[in-house]
Design an enzyme around this catalytic site. Sequence first.
Site, mmCIF file in Angstrom:
data_model
loop_
_atom_site.group_PDB
_atom_site.id
_atom_site.type_symbol
_atom_site.label_atom_id
_atom_site.label_comp_id
_atom_site.label_asym_id
_atom_site.label_seq_id
_atom_site.Cartn_x
_atom_site.Cartn_y
_atom_site.Cartn_z
ATOM 1 N N HIS A 89 -14.475 -4.799 10.837
ATOM 2 C CA HIS A 89 -14.139 -3.505 11.437
ATOM 3 C C HIS A 89 -15.394 -2.713 11.744
ATOM 4 O O HIS A 89 -16.070 -2.261 10.832
ATOM 5 C CB HIS A 89 -13.326 -2.662 10.462
ATOM 6 N N ASN A 109 0.816 -1.214 0.000
ATOM 7 C CA ASN A 109 0.000 0.000 0.000
ATOM 8 C C ASN A 109 0.852 1.267 0.000
ATOM 9 O O ASN A 109 1.685 1.476 0.878
ATOM 10 C CB ASN A 109 -0.920 -0.014 1.231
ATOM 11 N N TRP A 168 2.026 6.840 12.281
ATOM 12 C CA TRP A 168 0.623 6.807 11.861
ATOM 13 C C TRP A 168 0.143 5.385 12.041
ATOM 14 O O TRP A 168 -0.501 4.783 12.383
ATOM 15 C CB TRP A 168 0.435 7.195 10.392
ATOM 16 N N HIS A 197 -3.238 -10.294 8.922
ATOM 17 C CA HIS A 197 -3.727 -9.025 8.377
ATOM 18 C C HIS A 197 -4.604 -9.317 7.156
ATOM 19 O O HIS A 197 -4.267 -10.174 6.346
ATOM 20 C CB HIS A 197 -2.485 -8.223 7.955
ATOM 21 N N HIS A 232 -2.279 0.804 16.405
ATOM 22 C CA HIS A 232 -1.558 1.316 15.239
ATOM 23 C C HIS A 232 -0.215 1.952 15.589
ATOM 24 O O HIS A 232 0.126 3.036 15.084
ATOM 25 C CB HIS A 232 -2.441 2.307 14.452
ATOM 26 N N GLU A 287 1.603 -6.949 11.258
ATOM 27 C CA GLU A 287 1.135 -6.699 9.885
ATOM 28 C C GLU A 287 2.207 -6.044 9.024
ATOM 29 O O GLU A 287 2.169 -6.160 7.806
ATOM 30 C CB GLU A 287 -0.170 -5.898 9.878
ATOM 31 N N ARG A 317 -13.509 -5.774 15.421
ATOM 32 C CA ARG A 317 -12.525 -4.769 15.829
ATOM 33 C C ARG A 317 -13.252 -3.443 16.023
ATOM 34 O O ARG A 317 -14.036 -3.044 15.163
ATOM 35 C CB ARG A 317 -11.452 -4.626 14.737
ATOM 36 N N GLU A 324 -8.324 -11.383 9.832
ATOM 37 C CA GLU A 324 -8.981 -10.103 9.552
ATOM 38 C C GLU A 324 -9.658 -10.178 8.181
ATOM 39 O O GLU A 324 -9.107 -10.749 7.239
ATOM 40 C CB GLU A 324 -7.938 -8.973 9.555
ATOM 41 N N TYR A 331 -7.433 7.430 13.217
ATOM 42 C CA TYR A 331 -7.163 6.229 12.454
ATOM 43 C C TYR A 331 -8.298 5.214 12.625
ATOM 44 O O TYR A 331 -8.746 4.978 13.737
ATOM 45 C CB TYR A 331 -5.839 5.582 12.922
ATOM 46 N N ASP A 370 -7.145 -1.857 17.597
ATOM 47 C CA ASP A 370 -5.861 -1.611 16.921
ATOM 48 C C ASP A 370 -5.283 -0.280 17.401
ATOM 49 O O ASP A 370 -5.897 0.767 17.199
ATOM 50 C CB ASP A 370 -6.104 -1.577 15.402
ATOM 51 N N ARG A 421 0.571 -11.461 13.345
ATOM 52 C CA ARG A 421 -0.315 -10.981 12.276
ATOM 53 C C ARG A 421 0.338 -10.901 10.893
ATOM 54 O O ARG A 421 -0.136 -10.207 10.000
ATOM 55 C CB ARG A 421 -0.897 -9.613 12.672
ATOM 56 N N GLU A 429 -3.907 -4.651 19.375
ATOM 57 C CA GLU A 429 -3.030 -4.805 18.194
ATOM 58 C C GLU A 429 -2.000 -3.685 18.089
ATOM 59 O O GLU A 429 -2.325 -2.518 18.339
ATOM 60 C CB GLU A 429 -3.931 -4.813 16.961
ATOM 61 N N ASP A 467 -6.368 -3.419 1.340
ATOM 62 C CA ASP A 467 -5.218 -3.291 0.436
ATOM 63 C C ASP A 467 -4.517 -4.623 0.180
ATOM 64 O O ASP A 467 -3.559 -4.678 -0.592
ATOM 65 C CB ASP A 467 -4.223 -2.251 0.967
HETATM 66 O O1 EZ4 Z 1 -3.590 0.414 8.265
HETATM 67 O O2 EZ4 Z 1 -3.720 -2.121 5.765
HETATM 68 O O3 EZ4 Z 1 -5.288 -3.916 10.933
HETATM 69 N N1 EZ4 Z 1 -5.344 -3.308 9.918
HETATM 70 C C1 EZ4 Z 1 -4.672 -2.193 9.641
HETATM 71 C C2 EZ4 Z 1 -4.802 -1.669 8.236
HETATM 72 C C3 EZ4 Z 1 -3.581 -0.902 7.787
HETATM 73 C C4 EZ4 Z 1 -3.528 -0.844 6.283
HETATM 74 C C5 EZ4 Z 1 -2.198 -0.275 5.815
HETATM 75 O O4 EZ4 Z 1 -2.063 -0.448 4.447
HETATM 76 O O5 EZ4 Z 1 -3.987 -1.672 10.493
HETATM 77 O O6 EZ4 Z 1 -5.976 -0.927 8.074
HETATM 78 CO CO CO Z 2 -3.599 -3.067 12.124
#
Ligand code: EZ4
Ligand code: CO
Length: 402
Positions: A122, A37, A402, A312, A212, A262, A147, A339, A159, A210, A283, A236, A316
């Site tokens: 999600h 991605n 991010w 994951h 992130h 991921e 999630r 997921e 996010y 998550d 993951r 996560e 994407d």
């Molecule tokens: O941000 O796949 O758990 N899933 C994630 C995703 C990631 C994207 C990044 O390309 O964290 O949504």
């Molecule tokens: Co994630």
Amino acid sequence: MRITDARVIVTCPDRNFVTLKIVTDEGVYGLGDATLNGRELAVAAYLRDHVAPLLIGRDPSRIEDTWQYLYKGAYWRRGPVTMTAVAAVDTALWDILGKVAGLPVYRLLGGRSRAGVTVYGHANGESVDDVLTEVARYVELGYRAVRVQTGVPGLASTYGVSTNKMFYEPADAAIPTENVWSTERYLAHVPSVFARVREEFGPALKLLHDVHHRLTPIEAARLGRSLEPFALTWMEDPVPAESQDGFRLIRQHTTTPIAVGEVFNTVWDCEQLIREQLIDYIRTTVVHAGGISHLRRIFDLAALHHVRSGSHGATDLSPVCMAAALHVDIAIPNFGLQEYMRHTDATDAVFPHGYRYADGYLHPSEEPGLGVDIDEDLAAKYPYRPASLPVNRLEDGTMHSW
Ligand code: EZ4
Ligand code: CO
């Protein structure tokens, strides 16, 4: 049988995908997902310029040897671009092997270990009320795991919170969108969200969250501890995982299970985490961790240390990756969760596939190989569009994960 062609197909049916198609002299072909991605064209060039010429004339049944040849032979090891390219080749060769054998790939991996692959969706919303509605929708669709992400009061965007509920797509602009982050506001808010979700939906629903990669180990420890009453299935990516030692600190303070991986590319990114039992779910997935062959190696190591899989499966990762992931998921002994973010109709039309969702489970295709195809004529109608993932800054402007 010999490989006669290795084509890289870049297409954008609502989002960018890179696919490798390996063709043989007997007409059998295989597909591998090569989508990274926001960095799609780097992998496309790596495959086109450096890998495809090496494949011509090779025996497609030598899957392990080809993997080792591309991994060791490049001299420059690991990294997302290289490993995504290696993954695409490996996946396509397993597809060919399955087609030649007349068997779905999972049967070549040892056969079925479970009735279906438990998936999570999600649920996201700006407010807690919005997210409760979304969770209810997944429960109605039969999901056993969800999630949960919400907006954070005082932050303009967060996010994981999208406008289109079924097709979350963070790569939203050619030049990265800038988000603002506050750990303090976030940590103060999240426990109240899970309190409400647990209260509404009871103890049986698996809940995930998550982070992130946005916290430090001690902040993640605090979050994990504050979520203990709500019995999450996993927290996560609590911290950036370049430093595996960080997880030891989290572990000392909380029983909330931890999932990570991921963005990992090889077993070397997680071997300490697994060996020291610092995580509960790994993951890594087919497309970003070296294909079916290498992913299975990671999951086998994980099985020795009570770590389960949790691949994951965001939008994407193409239907080619999802098809491959399901063959692995159904076969391995230590499957945890998969997921599953649905693809749009345009994506599904470009990649016709035989896997299907029913009652909280995904089921791999029973067709020989992976059971997924690409409509090249249709793919050609969707040219590549530059799209980047967002970046994140703290309220004072400092760059953050991010
Ligand atoms: O941000 O796949 O758990 N899933 C994630 C995703 C990631 C994207 C990044 O390309 O964290 O949504
Ligand atoms: Co994630």
